[in-house]
Design a protein around this motif. Structure first.
Motif, PDB file in Angstrom:
ATOM      1  N   ALA A 173       0.837  -1.198   0.000  1.00  0.00           N
ATOM      2  CA  ALA A 173       0.000   0.000   0.000  1.00  0.00           C
ATOM      3  C   ALA A 173       0.872   1.248   0.000  1.00  0.00           C
ATOM      4  CB  ALA A 173      -0.892  -0.003   1.233  1.00  0.00           C
ATOM      5  N   PHE A 174       0.330   2.298  -0.605  1.00  0.00           N
ATOM      6  CA  PHE A 174       1.017   3.577  -0.696  1.00  0.00           C
ATOM      7  C   PHE A 174       0.052   4.692  -0.367  1.00  0.00           C
ATOM      8  CE2 PHE A 174       2.864   0.698  -3.743  1.00  0.00           C
ATOM      9  CZ  PHE A 174       4.224   0.813  -3.493  1.00  0.00           C
ATOM     10  N   GLY A 175       0.537   5.688   0.324  1.00  0.00           N
ATOM     11  CA  GLY A 175      -0.199   6.927   0.479  1.00  0.00           C
ATOM     12  C   GLY A 175       0.289   7.858  -0.622  1.00  0.00           C
ATOM     13  N   ILE A 176      -0.627   8.406  -1.391  1.00  0.00           N
ATOM     14  CA  ILE A 176      -0.255   9.310  -2.480  1.00  0.00           C
ATOM     15  C   ILE A 176      -0.871  10.674  -2.187  1.00  0.00           C
ATOM     16  CG2 ILE A 176      -0.422   9.763  -4.954  1.00  0.00           C
ATOM     17  CD1 ILE A 176      -0.589   6.739  -5.385  1.00  0.00           C
ATOM     18  N   ASP A 177      -0.014  11.675  -2.060  1.00  0.00           N
ATOM     19  CA  ASP A 177      -0.468  13.044  -1.844  1.00  0.00           C
ATOM     20  C   ASP A 177      -0.401  13.788  -3.165  1.00  0.00           C
ATOM     21  OD1 ASP A 177      -0.966  13.009   0.978  1.00  0.00           O
ATOM     22  OD2 ASP A 177       1.203  12.907   1.261  1.00  0.00           O
ATOM     23  N   VAL A 178      -1.511  14.409  -3.535  1.00  0.00           N
ATOM     24  CA  VAL A 178      -1.603  15.204  -4.755  1.00  0.00           C
ATOM     25  C   VAL A 178      -1.916  16.635  -4.332  1.00  0.00           C
ATOM     26  CG1 VAL A 178      -2.816  15.515  -6.940  1.00  0.00           C
ATOM     27  CG2 VAL A 178      -2.494  13.205  -6.030  1.00  0.00           C
ATOM     28  N   THR A 179      -1.025  17.564  -4.677  1.00  0.00           N
ATOM     29  CA  THR A 179      -1.205  18.969  -4.337  1.00  0.00           C
ATOM     30  C   THR A 179      -1.284  19.775  -5.630  1.00  0.00           C
ATOM     31  OG1 THR A 179       0.057  18.686  -2.306  1.00  0.00           O
ATOM     32  CG2 THR A 179      -0.211  20.937  -3.102  1.00  0.00           C
ATOM     33  N   ASN A 180      -2.272  20.629  -5.708  1.00  0.00           N
ATOM     34  CA  ASN A 180      -2.442  21.467  -6.886  1.00  0.00           C
ATOM     35  C   ASN A 180      -1.866  22.855  -6.587  1.00  0.00           C
ATOM     36  OD1 ASN A 180      -3.164  22.835  -9.169  1.00  0.00           O
ATOM     37  ND2 ASN A 180      -5.361  22.623  -8.895  1.00  0.00           N
ATOM     38  N   ALA A 181      -0.669  23.102  -7.098  1.00  0.00           N
ATOM     39  CA  ALA A 181      -0.044  24.418  -6.958  1.00  0.00           C
ATOM     40  C   ALA A 181      -0.138  25.187  -8.276  1.00  0.00           C
ATOM     41  CB  ALA A 181       1.414  24.267  -6.526  1.00  0.00           C
ATOM     42  N   GLY A 182      -0.966  24.697  -9.182  1.00  0.00           N
ATOM     43  CA  GLY A 182      -1.148  25.360 -10.470  1.00  0.00           C
ATOM     44  C   GLY A 182      -2.180  26.462 -10.388  1.00  0.00           C
ATOM     45  N   ASP A 183      -2.458  27.052 -11.533  1.00  0.00           N
ATOM     46  CA  ASP A 183      -3.418  28.156 -11.598  1.00  0.00           C
ATOM     47  C   ASP A 183      -4.852  27.692 -11.758  1.00  0.00           C
ATOM     48  OD1 ASP A 183      -1.344  29.991 -11.391  1.00  0.00           O
ATOM     49  OD2 ASP A 183      -1.040  30.024 -13.571  1.00  0.00           O
ATOM     50  N   GLY A 184      -5.048  26.529 -12.363  1.00  0.00           N
ATOM     51  CA  GLY A 184      -6.399  26.049 -12.628  1.00  0.00           C
ATOM     52  C   GLY A 184      -6.782  24.892 -11.732  1.00  0.00           C
ATOM     53  N   VAL A 185      -8.010  24.453 -11.857  1.00  0.00           N
ATOM     54  CA  VAL A 185      -8.524  23.313 -11.102  1.00  0.00           C
ATOM     55  C   VAL A 185      -7.948  22.032 -11.694  1.00  0.00           C
ATOM     56  CG1 VAL A 185     -10.625  22.035 -10.552  1.00  0.00           C
ATOM     57  CG2 VAL A 185     -10.633  24.520 -10.475  1.00  0.00           C
ATOM     58  N   TYR A 186      -7.554  21.095 -10.824  1.00  0.00           N
ATOM     59  CA  TYR A 186      -7.053  19.799 -11.272  1.00  0.00           C
ATOM     60  C   TYR A 186      -8.145  18.759 -11.043  1.00  0.00           C
ATOM     61  CZ  TYR A 186      -4.647  15.352 -11.336  1.00  0.00           C
ATOM     62  OH  TYR A 186      -4.313  14.056 -11.590  1.00  0.00           O
ATOM     63  N   ARG A 187      -8.473  18.005 -12.072  1.00  0.00           N
ATOM     64  CA  ARG A 187      -9.488  16.956 -11.975  1.00  0.00           C
ATOM     65  C   ARG A 187      -8.790  15.644 -11.644  1.00  0.00           C
ATOM     66  NH1 ARG A 187     -14.646  15.781 -12.503  1.00  0.00           N
ATOM     67  NH2 ARG A 187     -15.344  17.829 -13.109  1.00  0.00           N
ATOM     68  N   LEU A 188      -9.096  15.106 -10.478  1.00  0.00           N
ATOM     69  CA  LEU A 188      -8.464  13.889  -9.973  1.00  0.00           C
ATOM     70  C   LEU A 188      -8.713  12.676 -10.862  1.00  0.00           C
ATOM     71  CD1 LEU A 188      -6.711  13.047  -7.609  1.00  0.00           C
ATOM     72  CD2 LEU A 188      -8.775  12.574  -6.316  1.00  0.00           C
ATOM     73  N   SER A 189      -9.786  12.700 -11.649  1.00  0.00           N
ATOM     74  CA  SER A 189     -10.082  11.567 -12.526  1.00  0.00           C
ATOM     75  C   SER A 189      -9.001  11.354 -13.574  1.00  0.00           C
ATOM     76  CB  SER A 189     -11.429  11.754 -13.217  1.00  0.00           C
ATOM     77  OG  SER A 189     -11.402  12.907 -14.032  1.00  0.00           O
ATOM     78  N   GLY A 190      -8.149  12.346 -13.811  1.00  0.00           N
ATOM     79  CA  GLY A 190      -7.067  12.200 -14.780  1.00  0.00           C
ATOM     80  C   GLY A 190      -5.860  11.464 -14.241  1.00  0.00           C
ATOM     81  N   LEU A 191      -5.790  11.268 -12.925  1.00  0.00           N
ATOM     82  CA  LEU A 191      -4.622  10.630 -12.319  1.00  0.00           C
ATOM     83  C   LEU A 191      -4.441   9.214 -12.847  1.00  0.00           C
ATOM     84  CD1 LEU A 191      -2.395  11.110 -10.168  1.00  0.00           C
ATOM     85  CD2 LEU A 191      -3.887   9.931  -8.560  1.00  0.00           C
TER      86      LEU A 191
END
Length: 181
Positions: free
Chosen positions: A89-107
């Motif tokens: 198992a892995f914990g995956i942290d996703v942080t959006n430091a961009g300008d727009g909204v990030y859609r998690l479904s693309g991961l």
């Protein structure tokens, strides 16, 4: 007539890929651009050519930063799918430091064990809290983060696992994490 150069270039590219396989230590020069000022994390020099150590962050050009925790081995419950003698198992942290909204479904998270990509399947084990990307329809606003818990089936013996993560399937660069599990 001179022979075409394509085979030579292809052989050179394959050789370069083999030379940058799991476990090749990263050179120290040029690594600061990816946050390697924390040497304990083992961050590689270039994201496209080297694997990252588990725990190291990777920032994509879009501003999305991903970090994958060290693997935790466990025995899947009887209700897990697919059944496997062992999983990590892995914990995956996703942080959006961009300008727009990030859609998690693309991961996109894919893996391979000892060089065999067909041997790694994601394990869904709700009893132990591994539900896959449960919030796939969720948008991650700029400045926000999401934590995911993912698990993958692996053989019962120690193996080398490589995870490739892309913020979206069309992303040309993947953050690749590699280590013994």
């Amino acid at each position: 007539m001179a022979p075409p150069r394509t085979p030579k270039l292809l052989i050179a590219a394959c050789s370069l890929l083999l030379a940058t396989a799991c476990g090749v230590p990263a050179p120290e020069k040029g690594a600061a651009a990816l946050g390697a000022d924390a040497p304990a994390q083992g961050l590689a020099a270039t994201h496209a050519e080297r694997d990252l150590a588990f725990g190291a962050p990777h920032r994509f050009a879009t501003g999305v930063t991903i970090s994958v925790s060290a693997p935790k081995s466990f025995r899947p419950s009887t209700s897990a799918y697919p059944q496997s003698p062992r999983a990590v198992a892995f914990g995956i942290d996703v942080t959006n430091a961009g300008d727009g909204v990030y859609r998690l479904s693309g991961l996109s998270v894919t893996g391979e064990v000892d060089g065999e990509s067909s041997s790694v399947k994601q394990v869904v084990d709700a009893v132990q809290g591994y539900n896959g990307i449960a919030d796939a329809g969720k948008d991650v606003a700029p400045g926000r983060s999401v934590h995911l818990n993912l698990a993958f089936a692996v053989p019962d013996k120690p193996v080398r696992l490589r995870l490739q993560i892309r913020p979206n399937p069309a992303e040309p660069v993947a953050a690749t994490y590699c280590g013994k599990v």
